[in-house]
Scaffold this motif. Sequence first.
Motif, PDB file in Angstrom:
ATOM      1  N   GLU A  30       0.832  -1.205   0.000  1.00  0.00           N
ATOM      2  CA  GLU A  30       0.000   0.000   0.000  1.00  0.00           C
ATOM      3  C   GLU A  30       0.867   1.255   0.000  1.00  0.00           C
ATOM      4  OE1 GLU A  30      -3.703  -0.297  -0.101  1.00  0.00           O
ATOM      5  OE2 GLU A  30      -2.623  -2.020  -0.874  1.00  0.00           O
ATOM      6  N   LEU A  31       1.971   1.229   0.723  1.00  0.00           N
ATOM      7  CA  LEU A  31       2.886   2.369   0.704  1.00  0.00           C
ATOM      8  C   LEU A  31       3.513   2.527  -0.677  1.00  0.00           C
ATOM      9  CD1 LEU A  31       4.658   1.875   4.157  1.00  0.00           C
ATOM     10  CD2 LEU A  31       2.979   3.620   3.573  1.00  0.00           C
ATOM     11  N   ASP A  32       3.851   1.405  -1.328  1.00  0.00           N
ATOM     12  CA  ASP A  32       4.397   1.447  -2.687  1.00  0.00           C
ATOM     13  C   ASP A  32       3.429   2.117  -3.654  1.00  0.00           C
ATOM     14  OD1 ASP A  32       6.952   0.468  -2.539  1.00  0.00           O
ATOM     15  OD2 ASP A  32       6.398  -1.612  -2.878  1.00  0.00           O
ATOM     16  N   LEU A  33       2.132   1.957  -3.403  1.00  0.00           N
ATOM     17  CA  LEU A  33       1.117   2.526  -4.287  1.00  0.00           C
ATOM     18  C   LEU A  33       0.833   3.994  -3.977  1.00  0.00           C
ATOM     19  CD1 LEU A  33      -1.399  -0.471  -4.375  1.00  0.00           C
ATOM     20  CD2 LEU A  33       0.133   0.257  -6.202  1.00  0.00           C
ATOM     21  N   GLY A  34       1.546   4.552  -3.007  1.00  0.00           N
ATOM     22  CA  GLY A  34       1.383   5.971  -2.696  1.00  0.00           C
ATOM     23  C   GLY A  34       0.243   6.276  -1.753  1.00  0.00           C
ATOM     24  N   LYS A  35      -0.183   5.313  -0.957  1.00  0.00           N
ATOM     25  CA  LYS A  35      -1.316   5.519  -0.051  1.00  0.00           C
ATOM     26  C   LYS A  35      -0.852   5.888   1.349  1.00  0.00           C
ATOM     27  CE  LYS A  35      -4.171   2.197  -2.621  1.00  0.00           C
ATOM     28  NZ  LYS A  35      -5.010   0.982  -2.529  1.00  0.00           N
ATOM     29  N   LEU A  36      -1.807   6.298   2.165  1.00  0.00           N
ATOM     30  CA  LEU A  36      -1.554   6.676   3.561  1.00  0.00           C
ATOM     31  C   LEU A  36      -1.948   5.519   4.468  1.00  0.00           C
ATOM     32  CD1 LEU A  36      -0.984   8.951   5.740  1.00  0.00           C
ATOM     33  CD2 LEU A  36      -3.459   9.379   5.665  1.00  0.00           C
ATOM     34  N   VAL A  37      -1.025   5.098   5.342  1.00  0.00           N
ATOM     35  CA  VAL A  37      -1.298   4.040   6.315  1.00  0.00           C
ATOM     36  C   VAL A  37      -1.228   4.657   7.702  1.00  0.00           C
ATOM     37  CG1 VAL A  37      -0.601   1.797   7.226  1.00  0.00           C
ATOM     38  CG2 VAL A  37      -0.307   2.292   4.795  1.00  0.00           C
ATOM     39  N   THR A  38      -2.305   4.534   8.471  1.00  0.00           N
ATOM     40  CA  THR A  38      -2.368   5.127   9.804  1.00  0.00           C
ATOM     41  C   THR A  38      -2.597   4.044  10.849  1.00  0.00           C
ATOM     42  OG1 THR A  38      -4.704   5.612   9.352  1.00  0.00           O
ATOM     43  CG2 THR A  38      -3.134   7.417   9.114  1.00  0.00           C
ATOM     44  N   PHE A  39      -1.888   4.148  11.962  1.00  0.00           N
ATOM     45  CA  PHE A  39      -1.977   3.179  13.049  1.00  0.00           C
ATOM     46  C   PHE A  39      -2.565   3.829  14.289  1.00  0.00           C
ATOM     47  CE2 PHE A  39       1.403   1.744  10.305  1.00  0.00           C
ATOM     48  CZ  PHE A  39       1.276   0.372  10.274  1.00  0.00           C
ATOM     49  N   THR A  40      -3.449   3.102  14.957  1.00  0.00           N
ATOM     50  CA  THR A  40      -3.950   3.515  16.264  1.00  0.00           C
ATOM     51  C   THR A  40      -3.692   2.389  17.253  1.00  0.00           C
ATOM     52  OG1 THR A  40      -6.162   2.735  15.628  1.00  0.00           O
ATOM     53  CG2 THR A  40      -5.715   5.088  15.399  1.00  0.00           C
ATOM     54  N   PHE A  41      -3.563   2.731  18.513  1.00  0.00           N
ATOM     55  CA  PHE A  41      -3.146   1.783  19.541  1.00  0.00           C
ATOM     56  C   PHE A  41      -4.321   1.372  20.417  1.00  0.00           C
ATOM     57  CE2 PHE A  41      -1.670   1.179  23.953  1.00  0.00           C
ATOM     58  CZ  PHE A  41      -0.853   0.073  23.779  1.00  0.00           C
ATOM     59  N   ARG A  42      -4.364   0.084  20.746  1.00  0.00           N
ATOM     60  CA  ARG A  42      -5.360  -0.448  21.675  1.00  0.00           C
ATOM     61  C   ARG A  42      -4.658  -1.340  22.683  1.00  0.00           C
ATOM     62  NH1 ARG A  42      -7.501   2.812  19.171  1.00  0.00           N
ATOM     63  NH2 ARG A  42      -9.496   2.818  18.068  1.00  0.00           N
ATOM     64  N   ALA A  43      -4.863  -1.072  23.974  1.00  0.00           N
ATOM     65  CA  ALA A  43      -4.305  -1.919  25.024  1.00  0.00           C
ATOM     66  C   ALA A  43      -5.432  -2.763  25.609  1.00  0.00           C
ATOM     67  CB  ALA A  43      -3.664  -1.068  26.116  1.00  0.00           C
ATOM     68  N   GLU A  44      -5.286  -4.081  25.538  1.00  0.00           N
ATOM     69  CA  GLU A  44      -6.310  -5.003  26.034  1.00  0.00           C
ATOM     70  C   GLU A  44      -5.672  -5.907  27.081  1.00  0.00           C
ATOM     71  OE1 GLU A  44      -8.155  -6.984  22.815  1.00  0.00           O
ATOM     72  OE2 GLU A  44      -8.704  -5.134  21.762  1.00  0.00           O
ATOM     73  N   GLY A  45      -5.888  -5.545  28.328  1.00  0.00           N
ATOM     74  CA  GLY A  45      -5.276  -6.325  29.395  1.00  0.00           C
ATOM     75  C   GLY A  45      -3.836  -5.895  29.608  1.00  0.00           C
ATOM     76  N   GLN A  46      -3.164  -6.594  30.488  1.00  0.00           N
ATOM     77  CA  GLN A  46      -1.793  -6.245  30.835  1.00  0.00           C
ATOM     78  C   GLN A  46      -0.778  -6.859  29.894  1.00  0.00           C
ATOM     79  OE1 GLN A  46      -1.325  -7.433  34.908  1.00  0.00           O
ATOM     80  NE2 GLN A  46      -2.469  -5.682  35.706  1.00  0.00           N
ATOM     81  N   LYS A  47      -1.163  -7.868  29.123  1.00  0.00           N
ATOM     82  CA  LYS A  47      -0.195  -8.584  28.315  1.00  0.00           C
ATOM     83  C   LYS A  47      -0.495  -8.546  26.820  1.00  0.00           C
ATOM     84  CE  LYS A  47       1.256 -11.878  31.855  1.00  0.00           C
ATOM     85  NZ  LYS A  47       1.473 -13.302  32.176  1.00  0.00           N
ATOM     86  N   THR A 101       0.851   8.141  21.263  1.00  0.00           N
ATOM     87  CA  THR A 101       2.036   8.887  20.825  1.00  0.00           C
ATOM     88  C   THR A 101       3.188   8.837  21.829  1.00  0.00           C
ATOM     89  OG1 THR A 101       1.074  10.909  21.782  1.00  0.00           O
ATOM     90  CG2 THR A 101       0.652  10.473  19.446  1.00  0.00           C
ATOM     91  N   THR A 102       3.086   7.991  22.849  1.00  0.00           N
ATOM     92  CA  THR A 102       4.195   7.877  23.797  1.00  0.00           C
ATOM     93  C   THR A 102       5.381   7.180  23.132  1.00  0.00           C
ATOM     94  OG1 THR A 102       3.299   5.792  24.631  1.00  0.00           O
ATOM     95  CG2 THR A 102       2.681   7.802  25.808  1.00  0.00           C
ATOM     96  N   PRO A 103       6.618   7.483  23.573  1.00  0.00           N
ATOM     97  CA  PRO A 103       7.797   6.875  22.947  1.00  0.00           C
ATOM     98  C   PRO A 103       7.776   5.346  22.978  1.00  0.00           C
ATOM     99  CG  PRO A 103       8.444   8.731  24.318  1.00  0.00           C
ATOM    100  CD  PRO A 103       6.989   8.504  24.573  1.00  0.00           C
ATOM    101  N   VAL A 104       7.258   4.747  24.044  1.00  0.00           N
ATOM    102  CA  VAL A 104       7.239   3.285  24.145  1.00  0.00           C
ATOM    103  C   VAL A 104       6.336   2.682  23.076  1.00  0.00           C
ATOM    104  CG1 VAL A 104       6.604   1.323  25.591  1.00  0.00           C
ATOM    105  CG2 VAL A 104       7.794   3.276  26.598  1.00  0.00           C
ATOM    106  N   VAL A 105       5.134   3.237  22.928  1.00  0.00           N
ATOM    107  CA  VAL A 105       4.186   2.709  21.951  1.00  0.00           C
ATOM    108  C   VAL A 105       4.702   2.932  20.531  1.00  0.00           C
ATOM    109  CG1 VAL A 105       1.862   2.983  21.005  1.00  0.00           C
ATOM    110  CG2 VAL A 105       2.202   2.963  23.475  1.00  0.00           C
TER     111      VAL A 105
END
Length: 353
Positions: free
Chosen positions: A154-171, A299-303
């Motif tokens: 998808e990046l090769d095709l010139g598209k935008l890829v966006t990531f969002t974070f989800r935390a489910e439980g401690q592990k 947006t934290t450095p760890v994530v």
Amino acid sequence: VDQKVGAKEVVHPGCFLEETQEGGGKSHSATCAGRNDPAGAAATTSMLMADMDPNASVDDKIMALKHKEAASLRQLRDLRNELLALRNEAEKDRQAEAEAVHAEEDAKFATAMQKKMEAKNSNNGKGFTFCVVRFHAPNDVRDAMREARFINRELDLGKLVTFTFRAEGQKEEKFLYNVSDPNDLDLIDISSPGAGGKSGKRKTLLDEYQKWRSGYSVLTDWQDWQAGLKVFMQRHRERYNALLTLLEVEYPTTSAIAIFRLIDDPYEYTQPVKQGDVVIIWSPGRDAGDMSLETRTTTTPVVVGNIMAWLEKNNALVSWRYRTDAADTDQGEGGNLDYDHVYRKLFQKTRVF
């Protein structure tokens, strides 16, 4: 504004002038949709003055243009949301049969990976996170290499890829990603001739460049090469602006990790073309201090470090990269996402005055 009895004449995006007739007299009132506060009324007054008065101050004209831009973005955002909802429904139907076929295989894979991580954790006594990256529309979990190849394509095709974070439980941590195509905006022609599109197979950025380059040779005069290259790169600048518009429209208040791919402009015919990935840590509410816990976590450095490590490990990105934080998409001198600034940083180009 043409005054007509009982008619509403548009004087500004979101505003109208209404004339009514009661008891043989006429009355006029200006209404601005969604602006019932004194500040909104003042802003509306300034906009009306800037639109109707050719001698309005530069600040009033700027304010008018800013509100027009905001109204256009809101309208575009609503249309994008409707389009996304329809596409998600269509994607769910399309994926139903595939999910049934792969459900058992994917469940086995997820279980095996979970056991492997748990065994590793029990051996070294340290905590861990189980990183699952999957596309927004499908509900199935694919193996890492399949996901990485899809993202890279998808990046090769010139598209935008966006990531969002989800935390489910401690592990368990999940990064959900979404793909947006700048061609969907249909605001400008950002595809080069022969680049495919709706009527043909979509070409990658490198394919587009090679097709354009085939019109030249090692004997081409340098001035002719530079003139043609300038026109070719202008389309990529327009695509860049469309990608930023998508980012601002789809994530107006929430944070995300956005990635898209650019190509450089070879100085001469024999010079190889380079590809680079721009990584944006997008935090539109950063300066206002209005950010939810989940938004701040994304947006934290760890994530950010976790998702970058996953992308690098699975070869989803190219070697040339530029990473930056941004809260807006303003262009011009000093802007974090100004095209010239990003381009020079990404490909380590010097600036010529």
